[in-house]
Design a protein around this motif. Structure first.
Motif, PDB file in Angstrom:
ATOM      1  N   ALA A   1      11.249   9.033   7.878  1.00 62.84           N
ATOM      2  CA  ALA A   1      12.069   8.163   7.050  1.00 62.84           C
ATOM      3  C   ALA A   1      12.222   8.815   5.677  1.00 62.84           C
ATOM      4  CB  ALA A   1      11.415   6.795   6.920  1.00 62.84           C
TER       5      ALA A   1
ATOM      6  N   LYS B   1      13.155   0.062   5.274  1.00 61.25           N
ATOM      7  CA  LYS B   1      12.402  -0.356   6.463  1.00 61.25           C
ATOM      8  C   LYS B   1      10.968  -0.780   6.157  1.00 61.25           C
ATOM      9  CE  LYS B   1      15.532   0.243   9.563  1.00 61.25           C
ATOM     10  NZ  LYS B   1      16.009  -0.890  10.365  1.00 61.25           N
ATOM     11  N   ILE B   2      10.463  -0.401   4.996  1.00 55.51           N
ATOM     12  CA  ILE B   2       9.067  -0.723   4.702  1.00 55.51           C
ATOM     13  C   ILE B   2       8.950  -1.590   3.440  1.00 55.51           C
ATOM     14  CG2 ILE B   2       6.772   0.223   4.243  1.00 55.51           C
ATOM     15  CD1 ILE B   2       7.791   2.767   5.753  1.00 55.51           C
TER      16      ILE B   2
ATOM     17  N   LEU C   1       1.511   3.318   3.068  1.00 53.53           N
ATOM     18  CA  LEU C   1       2.455   2.940   4.118  1.00 53.53           C
ATOM     19  C   LEU C   1       3.754   3.709   3.949  1.00 53.53           C
ATOM     20  CD1 LEU C   1       1.902  -0.908   4.260  1.00 53.53           C
ATOM     21  CD2 LEU C   1       1.087   0.819   5.850  1.00 53.53           C
TER      22      LEU C   1
ATOM     23  N   GLY D   1       5.553   6.303   6.407  1.00 55.25           N
ATOM     24  CA  GLY D   1       6.971   6.243   6.722  1.00 55.25           C
ATOM     25  C   GLY D   1       7.624   7.612   6.598  1.00 55.25           C
TER      26      GLY D   1
ATOM     27  N   ALA E   1      -2.916   3.302   8.278  1.00 58.69           N
ATOM     28  CA  ALA E   1      -1.633   3.008   7.631  1.00 58.69           C
ATOM     29  C   ALA E   1      -0.594   2.485   8.617  1.00 58.69           C
ATOM     30  CB  ALA E   1      -1.100   4.242   6.880  1.00 58.69           C
ATOM     31  N   LEU E   2      -0.989   1.539   9.458  1.00 56.23           N
ATOM     32  CA  LEU E   2      -0.014   0.902  10.354  1.00 56.23           C
ATOM     33  C   LEU E   2       0.857  -0.046   9.542  1.00 56.23           C
ATOM     34  CD1 LEU E   2      -2.335   0.052  13.377  1.00 56.23           C
ATOM     35  CD2 LEU E   2      -0.774   1.982  13.129  1.00 56.23           C
ATOM     36  N   PHE E   3       2.117  -0.202   9.968  1.00 51.36           N
ATOM     37  CA  PHE E   3       3.020  -1.089   9.231  1.00 51.36           C
ATOM     38  C   PHE E   3       2.679  -2.543   9.577  1.00 51.36           C
ATOM     39  CE2 PHE E   3       5.700   2.774  10.059  1.00 51.36           C
ATOM     40  CZ  PHE E   3       5.499   3.306   8.803  1.00 51.36           C
TER      41      PHE E   3
ATOM     42  N   TYR F   1       9.601  14.270   5.671  1.00 56.29           N
ATOM     43  CA  TYR F   1      10.313  13.679   6.799  1.00 56.29           C
ATOM     44  C   TYR F   1      11.150  14.699   7.555  1.00 56.29           C
ATOM     45  CZ  TYR F   1      13.778  13.300   3.016  1.00 56.29           C
ATOM     46  OH  TYR F   1      14.587  13.560   1.960  1.00 56.29           O
TER      47      TYR F   1
ATOM     48  N   GLU G   1       7.187 -15.845   8.315  1.00 60.98           N
ATOM     49  CA  GLU G   1       5.888 -15.825   8.969  1.00 60.98           C
ATOM     50  C   GLU G   1       4.787 -15.420   7.990  1.00 60.98           C
ATOM     51  OE1 GLU G   1       4.649 -13.564  12.895  1.00 60.98           O
ATOM     52  OE2 GLU G   1       6.785 -13.971  12.720  1.00 60.98           O
ATOM     53  N   ASP G   2       5.141 -14.478   7.116  1.00 58.15           N
ATOM     54  CA  ASP G   2       4.119 -13.939   6.227  1.00 58.15           C
ATOM     55  C   ASP G   2       3.854 -14.817   5.015  1.00 58.15           C
ATOM     56  OD1 ASP G   2       3.935 -11.576   7.786  1.00 58.15           O
ATOM     57  OD2 ASP G   2       5.864 -10.990   6.933  1.00 58.15           O
TER      58      ASP G   2
ATOM     59  N   PRO H   1      11.099  -5.172   3.740  1.00 58.93           N
ATOM     60  CA  PRO H   1      10.462  -6.220   4.565  1.00 58.93           C
ATOM     61  C   PRO H   1       9.125  -6.688   4.009  1.00 58.93           C
ATOM     62  CG  PRO H   1      10.850  -4.205   5.854  1.00 58.93           C
ATOM     63  CD  PRO H   1      11.438  -3.971   4.527  1.00 58.93           C
ATOM     64  N   LEU H   2       8.354  -5.765   3.441  1.00 55.08           N
ATOM     65  CA  LEU H   2       7.047  -6.179   2.930  1.00 55.08           C
ATOM     66  C   LEU H   2       7.169  -6.995   1.648  1.00 55.08           C
ATOM     67  CD1 LEU H   2       4.820  -3.060   3.683  1.00 55.08           C
ATOM     68  CD2 LEU H   2       4.770  -5.295   4.780  1.00 55.08           C
TER      69      LEU H   2
ATOM     70  N   ASP I   1       0.843  -1.185   0.000  1.00 50.32           N
ATOM     71  CA  ASP I   1       0.000   0.000   0.000  1.00 50.32           C
ATOM     72  C   ASP I   1       0.887   1.247   0.000  1.00 50.32           C
ATOM     73  OD1 ASP I   1      -1.730   2.037   0.497  1.00 50.32           O
ATOM     74  OD2 ASP I   1      -2.779   1.033   2.148  1.00 50.32           O
TER      75      ASP I   1
ATOM     76  N   ARG J   1       0.678  -7.861  16.219  1.00 49.08           N
ATOM     77  CA  ARG J   1       0.702  -7.228  14.907  1.00 49.08           C
ATOM     78  C   ARG J   1      -0.612  -6.467  14.690  1.00 49.08           C
ATOM     79  NH1 ARG J   1       4.145  -9.645  10.888  1.00 49.08           N
ATOM     80  NH2 ARG J   1       6.035 -10.224  11.986  1.00 49.08           N
TER      81      ARG J   1
ATOM     82  N   ARG K   1      13.919   6.467  13.686  1.00 52.48           N
ATOM     83  CA  ARG K   1      14.395   7.188  12.501  1.00 52.48           C
ATOM     84  C   ARG K   1      15.153   8.445  12.910  1.00 52.48           C
ATOM     85  NH1 ARG K   1      12.480   3.188  11.310  1.00 52.48           N
ATOM     86  NH2 ARG K   1      14.619   2.672  11.754  1.00 52.48           N
TER      87      ARG K   1
ATOM     88  N   HIS L   1       4.107  -5.305   8.952  1.00 54.65           N
ATOM     89  CA  HIS L   1       5.199  -6.220   9.274  1.00 54.65           C
ATOM     90  C   HIS L   1       5.803  -5.938  10.650  1.00 54.65           C
ATOM     91  CE1 HIS L   1       6.910  -2.628   7.529  1.00 54.65           C
ATOM     92  NE2 HIS L   1       8.115  -2.962   7.926  1.00 54.65           N
TER      93      HIS L   1
ATOM     94  N   PHE M   1       8.753   3.549  15.538  1.00 52.31           N
ATOM     95  CA  PHE M   1       9.298   3.838  14.204  1.00 52.31           C
ATOM     96  C   PHE M   1       9.894   5.248  14.085  1.00 52.31           C
ATOM     97  CE2 PHE M   1       9.353   4.702   9.689  1.00 52.31           C
ATOM     98  CZ  PHE M   1       9.679   3.482   9.121  1.00 52.31           C
TER      99      PHE M   1
END
Ligand SMILES: Nc1ncnc2c1ncn2[C@@H]1O[C@H](COP(=O)(O)OP(=O)(O)OP(=O)(O)O)[C@@H](O)[C@H]1O
Ligand SMILES: [Mg+2]
Lengths: 304, 391
Positions: free
Chosen positions: A212, A220-221, A203, A207, B96-98, B84, A301-302, A224-225, A200, B139, B113, B100, B109
């Motif tokens: 970020a 970081k996003i 996300l 960040g 919009a939570l991460f 940022y 895990e995913d 990993p995704l 998405d 999660r 950063r 993972h 987070f």
């Protein structure tokens, strides 16, 4: 079927709510649907694997005409490993290198298709799949002429001094690894694309909102995704690459032979079935163990 | 009001938007917008769907670049600053939570950063504040909607931004949880003292939570003020209808006596305080809130100086416990709404009864007649029929 029927009459009598009954029959339907797949696996995977394992333990002194005796000769494995150690190791090195290269090439490509291609997205995906419209053999042969001694690639590399004046690409490890990378690249790109596409974009905005910068957000996003795609892609590339023998056959020499060539040769030329089977089992076990270690490390895990 | 950016910036205005415009292709989502938010305020941006609220917030967060205009934060121009690098955090409309990361890492987070030390304690403190101390390992998919919402809030709040932007953070919650979270949010805001800019299209939410509300429509701000000021003294027909309900009748200003305008409405003379009139001559909309109006039987004499509209007929009565809502038809065909508190002291009426409407001039307001009297009225804009007050 009868199990479901019994379940239905039982519940009819006790008067349970219909929702529960629907779930119950869905449960047995699930198993029924698994049946064809299980049968298929049994006939075409489990049975041949057992046969293969058995063959690897036959007396290697036997022959096709005379027949083989089951002597539980585990020595076949020692023979196979000591005779063909070089090819085993080479297979793993080539496959690992090709997988790494495919990841290096495939990630930016998949990323570009997923996020930057805009209306060219479908066209680019088509182009990734396009090589599958011709045969694996033909594609590899094409690389033979691309890398040929007097071809444009070699000439260019020579003129810029990367390649020595008498250097060549064909019949080297470079050629074989290039071929492997090329042939299995789509298997890397497609799962990568699928997992990147799912991310998405909001996300990434979140960040950036949380301090970020572009690169950190990627690290970081996005990374990993996209891990499920990386794991799937590397497996789909590494496993067939480790067992491949076409690329080393056509683009290399016996000095580049991989374990696939050995198995091909012992089975079909030497007709030494026990040793060929032992090599196959070793390859299978090594690949499975490596995959398990890798999947465990990559934290999948995913994936499930 | 919002024009004097220069002065107010000196007087502790935290966030200011000056003539900010955002176009998407040919479509203007935000049109020459001016806005001032003072430090420590709970500021609500209220407006119907698609009016440009999210776009405005995104420009403040840096996720969208204004086509024109400037944005200042604490006296510094941040119009083109990268998101940022802004001391601004957002609670997104969809959280919009991460996915993972677990709750703890989501909340940590921003701190990580920025290379902040002592992450563990701060995160734990923040989780305590939003009452999720035991959920650190989960999660986002393992949390309920309300819990996710609180994680999103904690994730933004932990950075102690100069301004916290909240984009309809309660939109996805059911009514009960929503009310609960409204109180919670207000409590947290008071506790941490950070400027909140809260976007919502729920007028009740805006009124209960905010110190100041900006009512937005079609990319422009219609009015800015405190909840009571907006409700009692709306500046436009849109505000009068969007914030609560209003009865608006067409009138003609006849003149002025003292502090009151005299306006003729269908043969009756009504008084409107001059300071509640947005226009003091010519044709106007005369407005009054439904609960400010009393019903009496037709022809009953009333207090001297009251505003009276007579010869109405009750066409619908709905009893809703604390009050009764009457729909009455005026002789000129217009339907007006009246809310009567069920104090037991007032006469009850039935459908068909002949009634007069009266109210004190002090509760009357007058608006520019060139506006659409139905603007912002959800009974019309929502496509519902004119009948029925039951909203
Ligand atoms: N990226 C975009 N491209 C084109 N039009 C856009 C874009 N983003 C928003 N818009 C348009 O701008 C207008 C304002 O959008 P915005 O998201 O700010 O509305 P909103 O007030 O937040 O509405 P809601 O309450 O439904 O969230 C809408 O008409 C929308 O269609
Ligand atoms: Mg929005």
């Amino acid at each position: 079927m009868s199990v479901a029927d019994v379940g239905e009459t039982l519940e009819g009598r006790t008067g349970k709510p219909p929702r529960k009954r629907a779930r119950r029959s869905g449960w047995s339907t699930g198993y029924l649907l698994l049946l064809p797949g299980l049968l298929w696996l049994l006939v075409f995977f489990v049975a041949p694997t057992i046969q293969l394992a058995a063959t690897s333990l036959y007396d290697s002194a036997g022959s096709l005409e005379a027949g083989y005796a089951m002597t539980w000769s585990f020595g076949n494995y020692l023979d196979a490993l000591s005779t063909y150690r070089e090819q085993f190791v080479r297979s793993l090195i080539y496959a690992t290198t090709a997988t790494g290269l495919a990841l290096l090439l495939g990630y930016p490509l998949a990323y570009a298709i997923a996020f930057k291609a805009g209306r060219f997205k479908n066209l680019m995906l088509m182009l990734v799949i396009a090589p599958f419209f011709t045969s694996f053999l033909v594609r590899t042969l094409a690389w033979k002429s691309i890398l040929a001694d007097n071809g444009a690639v070699v000439e260019t590399l020579k003129s810029v001094g990367i390649l020595a004046p008498d250097g060549r690409l064909l019949a080297t490890s470079v050629a074989v690894i290039t071929g492997l990378t090329y042939n299995f690249l789509p298997f890397m790109v497609l799962p990568l694309y699928a997992s990147l596409e799912k991310i998405d974009p909001r996300l990434l905005e979140a960040g950036k909102d949380l301090y970020a910068n572009g690169f950190t957000a990627f690290r970081k996003i996005t990374v990993p995704l996209s891990m499920p795609g990386v794991v799937a892609g590397t497996l789909l590339t590494f496993i067939p690459a480790a067992g491949d023998y076409i690329n080393s056959e056509l683009l290399g020499t016996p000095r580049q032979y991989m374990i696939g060539n050995v198995i091909d040769n012992t089975f079909l030329v030497q007709l030494n079935y026990p040793i060929a089977a032992a090599c196959s089992v070793v390859l299978m076990v090594v690949v499975v163990v490596m995959v398990l270690l890798y999947v465990r490390r990559a934290g999948t895990e995913d994936l499930v | 009001m919002a024009r004097s950016t220069q002065d107010s910036r000196a007087s502790g205005a935290d966030l200011s938007l000056t003539s900010v415009t955002k176009r998407f292709g040919g479509f203007t989502a935000v049109d020459d917008l001016d806005l001032l938010v003072e430090r420590g305020q709970f500021f609500a941006l209220l407006g119907p769907s698609g009016c440009g609220k999210t776009t405005t917030l995104r420009m403040v967060a840096g996720l969208e670049e204004p086509t024109a205009g400037r944005i200042d934060l604490g006296g510094k121009d941040i119009t083109r600053l990268r998101p940022y690098k802004r001391p601004v955090n957002t609670v997104f409309q969809n959280y919009a939570l991460f996915p993972h990361l677990n709750t703890f890492d989501n909340v940590a987070f921003g701190l990580r950063r920025r290379g902040v030390r002592d992450v563990k304690n701060q995160v734990q403190e923040m989780l305590d504040l939003v009452e999720l101390s035991t959920y650190g390992e989960r999660r986002p998919t393992q949390l309920s909607g309300g819990q996710q919402q609180r994680v999103a809030l904690a994730r933004a709040l932990i950075n102690r931004p100069q301004v916290l932007l909240l984009d309809e953070p309660l939109g996805a919650l059911d009514l009960k949880l929503r009310r609960q979270m409204q109180i919670e949010l207000k409590r947290i805001q008071t506790e941490v003292g950070i400027t909140f800019v809260h976007v919502t299209h729920d007028q009740e939410e805006a009124m209960t939570m905010a110190d100041t509300i900006a009512v937005m429509n079609h990319g422009v701000i219609e009015q800015i003020g405190g909840p009571m000021e907006l409700y009692d003294n709306p500046a436009t027909t849109f505000v009068s209808n969007f914030l609560g309900q209003s009865n608006l009748v067409a009138g003609q200003v006849l003149g002025r006596t003292g502090d009151e305008l005299v306006v003729e409405v269908e043969g009756s003379k009504l008084g409107v305080p001059v300071d509640r009139a947005r226009q003091t001559s010519g044709r106007v909309w005369v407005g009054v809130r439904p609960e400010k109006v009393f019903l009496v039987s037709g022809g009953t004499s009333t207090d001297e100086g009251a505003n009276v509209l007579g010869e109405a007929r009750v066409i619908d009565v709905s009893f809703i416990g604390v009050s009764t809502q009457y729909l009455v038809r005026m002789p000129w065909g217009q339907e007006l709404t009246v809310f009567e508190q069920n104090t037991g002291a007032r006469e009850r009426f039935g459908v068909g009864d002949s009634v007069d409407l009266h109210w004190t001039p002090a509760h009357t307001f007058a608006l520019d007649a060139s506006q659409d009297a139905r603007a912002g009225d959800e009974r019309y804009e929502g496509g519902l029929a004119t009948a029925g007050v039951g909203t």
